[in-house]
Design an enzyme around this catalytic site. Structure first.
Site, PDB file in Angstrom:
ATOM      1  N   ASP A 185      -0.976   1.928   2.372  1.00 38.98           N
ATOM      2  CA  ASP A 185      -2.414   1.723   2.544  1.00 38.98           C
ATOM      3  C   ASP A 185      -2.615   0.786   3.725  1.00 38.98           C
ATOM      4  OD1 ASP A 185      -5.246   1.877   1.662  1.00 38.98           O
ATOM      5  OD2 ASP A 185      -4.949  -0.266   1.312  1.00 38.98           O
ATOM      6  N   GLU A 268      -2.693   7.922   4.453  1.00 41.48           N
ATOM      7  CA  GLU A 268      -4.023   8.458   4.201  1.00 41.48           C
ATOM      8  C   GLU A 268      -4.687   8.801   5.525  1.00 41.48           C
ATOM      9  OE1 GLU A 268      -7.989   7.325   1.544  1.00 41.48           O
ATOM     10  OE2 GLU A 268      -6.555   5.779   2.117  1.00 41.48           O
ATOM     11  N   ASP A 350      -5.545  -3.191  -2.823  1.00 41.61           N
ATOM     12  CA  ASP A 350      -4.696  -2.525  -1.837  1.00 41.61           C
ATOM     13  C   ASP A 350      -3.430  -1.952  -2.476  1.00 41.61           C
ATOM     14  OD1 ASP A 350      -6.540  -3.240   0.093  1.00 41.61           O
ATOM     15  OD2 ASP A 350      -5.532  -5.121   0.553  1.00 41.61           O
TER      16      ASP A 350
END
Length: 395
Positions: A185, A268, A350
């Site tokens: 992330d 992502e 996170d």
């Protein structure tokens, strides 16, 4: 598989003059060929452009000095223009992946300069590299070339630094992975949070950006085309290069560590172009280099024989508990941890997102949703309950 190996060079004063002449010729050929393309109703072919912008131009008085340099970089300049048009047309038709590519632009003298030599225009001689009509330059060999190069590009950046960039064939590196998969992330204050709980802080560029702002204010007060203004411009370029080198070193080391230790790397798909429209976070987001990190991970995954995956940006990775699968909804950026009333576990925002990215990327994103919930979860916690959301410092 092809890769680039770049080395710093320190040419002599005479070689710098010859390189400046070469860069000027390459730039003029590019600009002349681009001007012909704009004037013609139909774009000329690469052969026609070379004939007009190089062969016929050498016979005129205005472009007779094109004969003083090697013909190979001039031909490569036209070939690079053809590639730029091809990328532009494919981008317009939707055949090219990634961001849209604009129409080719004219080259400026103040920007970085480059000239590319094919086989026949350069050769390796001991510790040096011979360039046609330039001479032998000696790079700082920080590492050995894995194979014979197919081309070499001479680069001069805005800070008057010279480099040689070789294109070579490399073999995939066989390194045993320590872990099967990892989800990452990406953030602003904390650059990367791994699904295994590891956090990586990004280097601080604040002092260098303050120096850039001070130099830009000084540049704005100076007279145009003056020596002092040109000196300040070079100082700004050197400071920008320090920032870029610091960021590049950090991203290379982190991407190499991540790819070498994990078999599957999952990121992502971030909407960076939309996120930078937030005027409060645009500068901080632009400084991170998320897209460059993604490109490095993807390229090094091929080198190390790893699998690289990117999940959809619409996956609610920050809205779902990674342990029980309960969806608590959209959260403000100021909320850094969440206490799930379904399983009773306090999740770091996170770390929870990184674990969800890993689950979705490996195909286990819906496993936790099939678990039975033993208690009801209300949208608003009562006064005697522990708060569902814990606020921490802003990211």
């Amino acid at each position: 598989m092809k890769a680039r190996y770049q080395y710093r060079i320190y040419p002599t004063n005479q070689q710098q003059q010859k390189l400046a002449h070469l860069f000027g010729c390459v730039r003029v050929v590019w600009n002349d060929a681009l001007a012909l393309c704009k004037q013609s109703p139909k774009k000329p072919s690469s052969v026609e452009l070379q004939k007009i912008a190089i062969t016929q131009a050498k016979k005129t008085e205005e472009r007779a000095w094109l004969s003083d340099v090697s013909n190979i970089p001039l031909q490569q300049s036209v070939a690079d223009l053809e590639t730029a048009f091809k990328n532009f047309f494919n981008s317009c038709k939707g055949k090219r992946k990634g961001r849209n590519v604009g129409y080719p632009k004219f080259k400026k003298r103040s920007n970085s300069q480059s000239a590319r030599f094919r086989i026949g225009g350069f050769s390796l001689k001991g510790d040096g590299v011979y360039l046609a009509k330039i001479g032998t330059v000696k790079p700082v060999w920080s590492r050995e070339l894995p194979s014979a190069p197919t081309s070499v590009t001479v680069i001069k950046d805005c800070a008057n630094r010279y480099f040689l960039s070789f294109v070579v064939e490399i073999e995939p590196v066989k390194v045993e992975a320590k872990h099967m998969s990892i989800g990452i992330d990406l953030g602003v204050k904390t650059f990367a949070v791994m699904s295994n709980g590891e956090k990586v802080e990004s280097p601080s560029y604040q002092k260098l950006y303050i120096k850039v702002r001070q130099l830009q204010k000084k540049l704005a007060r100076q007279q145009k085309d003056s020596k002092r203004r040109n000196k300040t411009r070079i100082q700004i370029a050197k400071t920008h290069n320090q920032i870029a080198d610091l960021r590049k070193d950090f991203l290379h080391k982190l991407s190499t560590k991540v790819v070498s230790e994990n078999q599957t790397i999952i990121l992502e798909d971030l909407n960076v172009s939309g996120m930078v429209k937030n005027r409060r976070l645009s500068r901080a987001i632009s400084q991170q280099g998320w897209y460059e990190f993604r490109s490095l991970c993807e390229a090094k995954s091929d080198k190390f024989g790893r699998e690289f995956r990117v999940i959809s940006r619409w996956e609610p990775t920050s809205q779902v508990c990674s342990d029980c699968g309960f969806k608590w909804g959209k959260l403000d950026l100021s909320i850094r941890s969440v206490l799930c009333l379904n399983c009773g576990i306090e999740q770091d925002r996170d770390e929870n997102a990184a674990r969800n990215i890993n689950k979705v990327g490996t195909g286990h994103g819906h496993d936790s949703k099939r678990t039975q919930r033993k208690s009801k979860t209300t949208s608003v916690a009562s006064s005697d309950e522990v708060s569902r959301i814990t606020a921490r410092s802003r990211r």
